[in-house]
Write a protein that holds these residues in place. Sequence first.
Motif, PDB file in Angstrom:
ATOM      1  N   LYS A  68       0.827  -1.210   0.000  1.00 17.87           N
ATOM      2  CA  LYS A  68       0.000   0.000   0.000  1.00 17.87           C
ATOM      3  C   LYS A  68       0.858   1.256   0.000  1.00 17.87           C
ATOM      4  O   LYS A  68       0.382   2.328  -0.363  1.00 17.87           O
ATOM      5  CB  LYS A  68      -0.909   0.023   1.236  1.00 17.87           C
ATOM      6  N   ASN A  69       2.118   1.119   0.403  1.00 15.10           N
ATOM      7  CA  ASN A  69       3.023   2.264   0.526  1.00 15.10           C
ATOM      8  C   ASN A  69       4.353   1.986  -0.166  1.00 15.10           C
ATOM      9  O   ASN A  69       5.393   1.941   0.493  1.00 15.10           O
ATOM     10  CB  ASN A  69       3.278   2.560   2.017  1.00 15.10           C
ATOM     11  N   PRO A  70       4.354   1.765  -1.490  1.00 18.36           N
ATOM     12  CA  PRO A  70       5.617   1.443  -2.164  1.00 18.36           C
ATOM     13  C   PRO A  70       6.616   2.592  -2.049  1.00 18.36           C
ATOM     14  O   PRO A  70       6.253   3.759  -2.181  1.00 18.36           O
ATOM     15  CB  PRO A  70       5.209   1.198  -3.614  1.00 18.36           C
ATOM     16  N   GLY A  71       7.850   2.241  -1.748  1.00 16.52           N
ATOM     17  CA  GLY A  71       8.906   3.235  -1.622  1.00 16.52           C
ATOM     18  C   GLY A  71       9.044   3.811  -0.226  1.00 16.52           C
ATOM     19  O   GLY A  71      10.074   4.377   0.107  1.00 16.52           O
ATOM     20  N   ARG A  72       8.026   3.673   0.611  1.00 15.73           N
ATOM     21  CA  ARG A  72       8.085   4.207   1.973  1.00 15.73           C
ATOM     22  C   ARG A  72       8.803   3.211   2.879  1.00 15.73           C
ATOM     23  O   ARG A  72       8.523   2.020   2.858  1.00 15.73           O
ATOM     24  CB  ARG A  72       6.681   4.469   2.502  1.00 15.73           C
ATOM     25  N   VAL A  73       9.716   3.720   3.683  1.00 15.57           N
ATOM     26  CA  VAL A  73      10.491   2.878   4.587  1.00 15.57           C
ATOM     27  C   VAL A  73       9.768   2.781   5.930  1.00 15.57           C
ATOM     28  O   VAL A  73       9.389   3.790   6.516  1.00 15.57           O
ATOM     29  CB  VAL A  73      11.913   3.449   4.801  1.00 15.57           C
ATOM     30  N   GLU A 107       9.916 -14.237  -3.460  1.00 18.43           N
ATOM     31  CA  GLU A 107      11.108 -13.874  -4.229  1.00 18.43           C
ATOM     32  C   GLU A 107      11.647 -15.082  -4.991  1.00 18.43           C
ATOM     33  O   GLU A 107      11.607 -16.211  -4.490  1.00 18.43           O
ATOM     34  CB  GLU A 107      12.212 -13.338  -3.308  1.00 18.43           C
ATOM     35  N   ILE A 108      12.186 -14.844  -6.178  1.00 15.77           N
ATOM     36  CA  ILE A 108      12.847 -15.900  -6.946  1.00 15.77           C
ATOM     37  C   ILE A 108      14.138 -16.288  -6.233  1.00 15.77           C
ATOM     38  O   ILE A 108      14.425 -17.455  -6.040  1.00 15.77           O
ATOM     39  CB  ILE A 108      13.144 -15.424  -8.387  1.00 15.77           C
ATOM     40  N   ASP A 109      14.901 -15.278  -5.830  1.00 11.43           N
ATOM     41  CA  ASP A 109      16.143 -15.487  -5.090  1.00 11.43           C
ATOM     42  C   ASP A 109      16.054 -14.667  -3.802  1.00 11.43           C
ATOM     43  O   ASP A 109      16.327 -13.463  -3.822  1.00 11.43           O
ATOM     44  CB  ASP A 109      17.331 -15.044  -5.939  1.00 11.43           C
ATOM     45  N   PRO A 110      15.666 -15.288  -2.690  1.00 11.13           N
ATOM     46  CA  PRO A 110      15.504 -14.535  -1.446  1.00 11.13           C
ATOM     47  C   PRO A 110      16.775 -13.820  -0.978  1.00 11.13           C
ATOM     48  O   PRO A 110      16.698 -12.821  -0.271  1.00 11.13           O
ATOM     49  CB  PRO A 110      15.093 -15.598  -0.423  1.00 11.13           C
ATOM     50  N   ALA A 111      17.936 -14.304  -1.390  1.00  9.39           N
ATOM     51  CA  ALA A 111      19.187 -13.643  -1.007  1.00  9.39           C
ATOM     52  C   ALA A 111      19.368 -12.318  -1.735  1.00  9.39           C
ATOM     53  O   ALA A 111      20.057 -11.421  -1.249  1.00  9.39           O
ATOM     54  CB  ALA A 111      20.368 -14.567  -1.287  1.00  9.39           C
ATOM     55  N   ASN A 112      18.773 -12.198  -2.920  1.00  9.37           N
ATOM     56  CA  ASN A 112      18.810 -10.956  -3.708  1.00  9.37           C
ATOM     57  C   ASN A 112      17.376 -10.534  -4.020  1.00  9.37           C
ATOM     58  O   ASN A 112      16.910 -10.696  -5.151  1.00  9.37           O
ATOM     59  CB  ASN A 112      19.596 -11.157  -5.011  1.00  9.37           C
ATOM     60  N   PRO A 113      16.672  -9.999  -3.039  1.00  8.17           N
ATOM     61  CA  PRO A 113      15.245  -9.691  -3.238  1.00  8.17           C
ATOM     62  C   PRO A 113      15.017  -8.563  -4.228  1.00  8.17           C
ATOM     63  O   PRO A 113      15.781  -7.610  -4.299  1.00  8.17           O
ATOM     64  CB  PRO A 113      14.772  -9.295  -1.842  1.00  8.17           C
ATOM     65  N   ARG A 114      13.930  -8.692  -4.988  1.00 11.62           N
ATOM     66  CA  ARG A 114      13.578  -7.611  -5.920  1.00 11.62           C
ATOM     67  C   ARG A 114      12.378  -6.824  -5.428  1.00 11.62           C
ATOM     68  O   ARG A 114      12.110  -5.749  -5.924  1.00 11.62           O
ATOM     69  CB  ARG A 114      13.332  -8.156  -7.326  1.00 11.62           C
ATOM     70  N   TYR A 115      11.611  -7.362  -4.478  1.00 13.46           N
ATOM     71  CA  TYR A 115      10.423  -6.668  -3.981  1.00 13.46           C
ATOM     72  C   TYR A 115      10.662  -5.997  -2.624  1.00 13.46           C
ATOM     73  O   TYR A 115      10.588  -4.787  -2.520  1.00 13.46           O
ATOM     74  CB  TYR A 115       9.231  -7.635  -3.873  1.00 13.46           C
ATOM     75  N   ILE A 116      10.895  -6.788  -1.608  1.00 21.24           N
ATOM     76  CA  ILE A 116      11.073  -6.245  -0.257  1.00 21.24           C
ATOM     77  C   ILE A 116      12.553  -5.973  -0.031  1.00 21.24           C
ATOM     78  O   ILE A 116      13.360  -6.894   0.034  1.00 21.24           O
ATOM     79  CB  ILE A 116      10.536  -7.212   0.813  1.00 21.24           C
ATOM     80  N   LYS A 117      12.867  -4.692   0.070  1.00 27.51           N
ATOM     81  CA  LYS A 117      14.261  -4.269   0.240  1.00 27.51           C
ATOM     82  C   LYS A 117      14.503  -3.822   1.674  1.00 27.51           C
ATOM     83  O   LYS A 117      13.612  -3.283   2.326  1.00 27.51           O
ATOM     84  CB  LYS A 117      14.584  -3.099  -0.698  1.00 27.51           C
ATOM     85  N   VAL A 118      15.722  -4.045   2.140  1.00 26.33           N
ATOM     86  CA  VAL A 118      16.112  -3.550   3.451  1.00 26.33           C
ATOM     87  C   VAL A 118      16.836  -2.226   3.254  1.00 26.33           C
ATOM     88  O   VAL A 118      17.618  -2.061   2.319  1.00 26.33           O
ATOM     89  CB  VAL A 118      16.995  -4.577   4.206  1.00 26.33           C
ATOM     90  N   VAL A 119      16.522  -1.270   4.093  1.00 25.55           N
ATOM     91  CA  VAL A 119      17.238   0.008   4.115  1.00 25.55           C
ATOM     92  C   VAL A 119      18.030  -0.022   5.408  1.00 25.55           C
ATOM     93  O   VAL A 119      17.468   0.114   6.498  1.00 25.55           O
ATOM     94  CB  VAL A 119      16.258   1.209   4.076  1.00 25.55           C
ATOM     95  N   GLY A 123      14.970   0.193   8.139  1.00 25.38           N
ATOM     96  CA  GLY A 123      13.863  -0.755   8.092  1.00 25.38           C
ATOM     97  C   GLY A 123      13.695  -1.386   6.740  1.00 25.38           C
ATOM     98  O   GLY A 123      14.666  -1.660   6.046  1.00 25.38           O
ATOM     99  N   TYR A 124      12.430  -1.582   6.356  1.00 27.26           N
ATOM    100  CA  TYR A 124      12.097  -2.275   5.115  1.00 27.26           C
ATOM    101  C   TYR A 124      11.188  -1.414   4.255  1.00 27.26           C
ATOM    102  O   TYR A 124      10.440  -0.586   4.754  1.00 27.26           O
ATOM    103  CB  TYR A 124      11.372  -3.593   5.406  1.00 27.26           C
ATOM    104  N   LYS A 125      11.249  -1.668   2.938  1.00 30.27           N
ATOM    105  CA  LYS A 125      10.356  -0.976   2.012  1.00 30.27           C
ATOM    106  C   LYS A 125      10.020  -1.883   0.844  1.00 30.27           C
ATOM    107  O   LYS A 125      10.746  -2.843   0.551  1.00 30.27           O
ATOM    108  CB  LYS A 125      10.986   0.316   1.489  1.00 30.27           C
ATOM    109  N   MET A 126       8.913  -1.579   0.193  1.00 27.80           N
ATOM    110  CA  MET A 126       8.532  -2.269  -1.034  1.00 27.80           C
ATOM    111  C   MET A 126       9.138  -1.475  -2.190  1.00 27.80           C
ATOM    112  O   MET A 126       8.908  -0.255  -2.284  1.00 27.80           O
ATOM    113  CB  MET A 126       7.014  -2.339  -1.172  1.00 27.80           C
TER     114      MET A 126
END
Length: 129
Positions: A68-73, A107-119, A123-126
């Motif tokens: 619901k909040n893409p890009g927001r950390v 994720e296809i490769d959880p070690a290199n996520p493309r959706y849920i990123k860590v900042v 924290g985390y962001k989409m």
Amino acid sequence: FSPLELVARVKSQLRRYNQLGGSGQGERETVYEVGGLKINDDLKEVTVDGEPVKLTPIEYNILLLLMKNPGRVFSTSQIYELVWNDPSLGSENTVAVHIRHLREKIEIDPANPRYIKVVWGLGYKMEKF
């Protein structure tokens, strides 16, 4: 009868009908999409590249919050408070474990996520696509 009273009563009934969701507005689906990840909040369905994904209720709520909040950390304590509706008292590990399980499922490769990123440190962001 009075025509003015009839009009007032009809308007009153229409107003009540619309306020209670009878106008068909509730039939529209609430869908959020980020890249190949799609979540239909009305049906509680999650798909990745068209394939359905089974999530726990907590994983679903975390994913919904982020989508619901893409890009927001969101910090881990914010995620905990918004999803669990409890104060965050040392819950960083709990959120991290649920994020890890969520990544393993979407994720296809959880070690290199493309959706849920860590900042780091925040924290985390989409990821926005």
